[in-house]
Scaffold this active site. Sequence first.
Site, PDB file in Angstrom:
ATOM      1  N   PHE A  88      38.107 -41.602  40.097  1.00 41.72           N
ATOM      2  CA  PHE A  88      38.059 -40.499  40.331  1.00 41.72           C
ATOM      3  C   PHE A  88      37.168 -40.395  41.838  1.00 41.72           C
ATOM      4  O   PHE A  88      35.935 -40.239  40.917  1.00 41.72           O
ATOM      5  CB  PHE A  88      38.497 -39.199  40.069  1.00 41.72           C
ATOM      6  CG  PHE A  88      39.274 -38.663  40.228  1.00 41.72           C
ATOM      7  CD1 PHE A  88      40.568 -39.007  40.563  1.00 41.72           C
ATOM      8  CD2 PHE A  88      38.957 -37.016  40.854  1.00 41.72           C
ATOM      9  CE1 PHE A  88      41.412 -38.157  42.021  1.00 41.72           C
ATOM     10  CE2 PHE A  88      40.062 -36.850  41.158  1.00 41.72           C
ATOM     11  CZ  PHE A  88      41.077 -36.854  41.889  1.00 41.72           C
TER      12      PHE A  88
ATOM     13  N   ASP B  87      34.605 -39.901  31.779  1.00 41.99           N
ATOM     14  CA  ASP B  87      35.540 -38.330  31.920  1.00 41.99           C
ATOM     15  C   ASP B  87      36.782 -39.457  31.273  1.00 41.99           C
ATOM     16  O   ASP B  87      37.196 -40.345  31.521  1.00 41.99           O
ATOM     17  CB  ASP B  87      35.689 -38.541  33.690  1.00 41.99           C
ATOM     18  CG  ASP B  87      36.776 -37.655  34.061  1.00 41.99           C
ATOM     19  OD1 ASP B  87      37.077 -37.729  33.541  1.00 41.99           O
ATOM     20  OD2 ASP B  87      36.462 -37.666  35.666  1.00 41.99           O
TER      21      ASP B  87
ATOM     22  N   TYR C 270      44.761 -29.527  32.282  1.00 42.92           N
ATOM     23  CA  TYR C 270      45.921 -28.731  33.494  1.00 42.92           C
ATOM     24  C   TYR C 270      46.525 -30.981  33.079  1.00 42.92           C
ATOM     25  O   TYR C 270      48.177 -30.271  34.208  1.00 42.92           O
ATOM     26  CB  TYR C 270      46.578 -28.147  34.417  1.00 42.92           C
ATOM     27  CG  TYR C 270      44.911 -29.618  35.294  1.00 42.92           C
ATOM     28  CD1 TYR C 270      45.260 -30.518  36.310  1.00 42.92           C
ATOM     29  CD2 TYR C 270      43.875 -29.165  35.508  1.00 42.92           C
ATOM     30  CE1 TYR C 270      44.993 -30.636  37.048  1.00 42.92           C
ATOM     31  CE2 TYR C 270      42.692 -29.943  36.560  1.00 42.92           C
ATOM     32  CZ  TYR C 270      43.348 -30.446  37.568  1.00 42.92           C
ATOM     33  OH  TYR C 270      42.472 -30.998  38.122  1.00 42.92           O
ATOM     34  N   LYS C 271      46.499 -31.546  33.178  1.00 42.01           N
ATOM     35  CA  LYS C 271      46.964 -33.268  32.634  1.00 42.01           C
ATOM     36  C   LYS C 271      47.921 -33.255  31.001  1.00 42.01           C
ATOM     37  O   LYS C 271      49.300 -32.315  31.854  1.00 42.01           O
ATOM     38  CB  LYS C 271      46.554 -34.319  32.811  1.00 42.01           C
ATOM     39  CG  LYS C 271      45.933 -33.854  34.763  1.00 42.01           C
ATOM     40  CD  LYS C 271      44.728 -35.153  34.452  1.00 42.01           C
ATOM     41  CE  LYS C 271      44.047 -34.539  36.042  1.00 42.01           C
ATOM     42  NZ  LYS C 271      44.631 -35.446  37.243  1.00 42.01           N
TER      43      LYS C 271
ATOM     44  N   ARG D 197      52.745 -43.868  41.153  1.00 42.20           N
ATOM     45  CA  ARG D 197      52.708 -43.139  40.157  1.00 42.20           C
ATOM     46  C   ARG D 197      53.310 -42.289  39.145  1.00 42.20           C
ATOM     47  O   ARG D 197      54.021 -42.193  39.840  1.00 42.20           O
ATOM     48  CB  ARG D 197      51.540 -42.573  40.133  1.00 42.20           C
ATOM     49  CG  ARG D 197      50.725 -41.805  39.286  1.00 42.20           C
ATOM     50  CD  ARG D 197      48.852 -41.927  40.057  1.00 42.20           C
ATOM     51  NE  ARG D 197      49.311 -40.419  39.975  1.00 42.20           N
ATOM     52  CZ  ARG D 197      48.145 -39.550  39.455  1.00 42.20           C
ATOM     53  NH1 ARG D 197      47.148 -39.867  39.283  1.00 42.20           N
ATOM     54  NH2 ARG D 197      48.271 -37.811  39.955  1.00 42.20           N
TER      55      ARG D 197
END
Lengths: 397, 397
Positions: free
Chosen positions: A113, A184, A209-210, A356
Amino acid sequence: MTDFTATRAAFDLPDGIVYLDGNSLGPLPRAARERVAREVEVSWGRMLIRGWNEAGWMDLPEVVGKKIGRLVGAPTGSVVAGDSTSVNLFKALTAALDLSGERKVVLSDSGNFPTDLYVAQQALAALGRGHVLKIVAPEEVDGAIDETVAVLMLTQVDYRSGRLHDMAALTAKAHAAGVMTVWDLAHSAGALPVDLSGTGADFAIGCGYKYLNGGPGAPAFIYVRPEHAERVSPALAGWMGHAAPFAFDLGYVPADGVNRMRVGTPPILSMASLDAALDVWDGVSMADLRARSIELSQTFIAEVEARCPQLTLASPRDPALRGSQVSFAFAEGYAAMQAAIAHGVVGDFRAPDIMRFGFTPLYVGLDDVVRAAEVLERVMGERLWDRPEFKQRAKVT
Amino acid sequence: MTDFTATRAAFDLPDGIVYLDGNSLGPLPRAARERVAREVEVSWGRMLIRGWNEAGWMDLPEVVGKKIGRLVGAPTGSVVAGDSTSVNLFKALTAALDLSGERKVVLSDSGNFPTDLYVAQQALAALGRGHVLKIVAPEEVDGAIDETVAVLMLTQVDYRSGRLHDMAALTAKAHAAGVMTVWDLAHSAGALPVDLSGTGADFAIGCGYKYLNGGPGAPAFIYVRPEHAERVSPALAGWMGHAAPFAFDLGYVPADGVNRMRVGTPPILSMASLDAALDVWDGVSMADLRARSIELSQTFIAEVEARCPQLTLASPRDPALRGSQVSFAFAEGYAAMQAAIAHGVVGDFRAPDIMRFGFTPLYVGLDDVVRAAEVLERVMGERLWDRPEFKQRAKVT
């Protein structure tokens, strides 16, 4: 056997929506809504400053860390929650470098990312000790691990393709070469089984938060392998990571273990929301979750490929090589996704051409997956992506 | 003329309590409760990922920064909110050092909030460039500013005594010696008029949950003097501070101005609460606030000294040398404060012997101050501090 009907009922999902974007922002758990209301009304509004003791605010980073730890194979006392994912990566990377001697290379990959690479670039420049960030293609990581490398810094699941790094193998190879590892888990925690203890990962960070459904911008987390924790002298220190925060000594003395990775006062409303959201995971087996995730994503691939020849799979076909998301490439992917959203199927778009879709068994079922494929078939068959209203870009894509 | 009756009505305060601890945690604004409920229910629950655009989440750090800027004399576009106070201090200090050349001394004082010293100690050690932290007594700061100093790092208002540094004079002296300044406004923002532009302060940071009433652990803020902002290369970087966060480029390019000090995804529920809390300040004149604050604190000192000879004023007597808090020293201060709290007067205690009272005109009036003095008279006269139930220490004091 995990009861996914019960977990689905734990969420408040809008009617008529198939939500395949939980890999970006998890939906609202009913318990989080109640908890936040209580924190505001009672803990803040009535207890006021006493909330730190009586509402348990002081211990929340550890309490939340323990709940996350169970999902990522980390023992109690090795994970704390707080700060953002990027800030936690800074903590982990600087700590790993501090423990890795004179080597000068931080190895990462081009599938990471981008924010992780920004954190590293700027941290290495600030440290000013001649470290370099070496970025290779994901498939070249294994071959690039050697005795020049100080730290291997990777995101386990590629945010675009869902491609999964083999954490156990890469960590073992890194350790054999004397390399520290920073993982990560932004798209791993809550998405698939992770075994931080078993793989021997040195540091890990991840997102609240995912897949953990803590709410927008929920605090992140950091893991430090217990055998390292007492040797870490944090670059980013603050009173909440002090051995005695309320002694107000002028000199910094790190707290025991991973608690030294706490820094300032955490955002309690957001942290409490995450704490409540994590209770949805009680009774969820990560093996069951993985099996269901694979069932959902394999079904989705088969349905979409049968219906939408215009879309090209951009994720590994083998589910063992994939996290809990599936991407398709399409030149007009932005507009196509907007059209799908307008028809009730919410995924997201990542430049340049990636559509996605996240698969989150806690609240997504096979019926949702089939409906999503039907909507995509319509978007493609009727060329809805060619309509001007779907081509206009929003600020946040 | 500021309407303090209206501002008081904007808060939901428990009945029967005199709350003199708003310098530690501000109470609940009614608008914050409504806003948080709406963010949870509508923005997160219904909009889901669209909240980033449709609920304005993406812009909140700037929107909140602008509102805070008005209270501290900072122009629009020079303040952003996010992260904790400690993390923002790290950003400010490392940026100031980066702009200050080869000098090696960071000057601070022993009245600084200890976490600021921890941040500095660990940051300087991590940077590894031979910087030293020089800590002098608050009254010696002025004399210690010379051409060996790289950065002057001070908290304007002493967290224990309320003693106020002269920001304008010290900043001018620092600049004359080529010294960069970093001001911590934790006990200043919302407590008294601050003029960041006029004093020429280089960097400033502050807290969202004290006088700004943003809720427990609300995000903090950072100010960068506009003429410096484009020269700052942040040590702590992340995608929210990138020039094009959704381009997902592999290389870091800082956003314009102070926005480069943003790092990761901010905690939206806590940030939204702060945003709503700041609206209470609409129509509040900082000059009126200061006048009322002085009236409250001078009255409190006079009443307490008349009633409680056992207590020794531990704050400057001259209100021009004081922030918006008053402290008294008492050997059994911890137990005395517990007794006062049990009788409805909430202040707090700071080791070793400081009883601390904050004066926040938005919701504290003269009647509250007199009642607080009456309760303290009873605590002292009846030696309530000697009762065992008040001597037992809580985890967070």
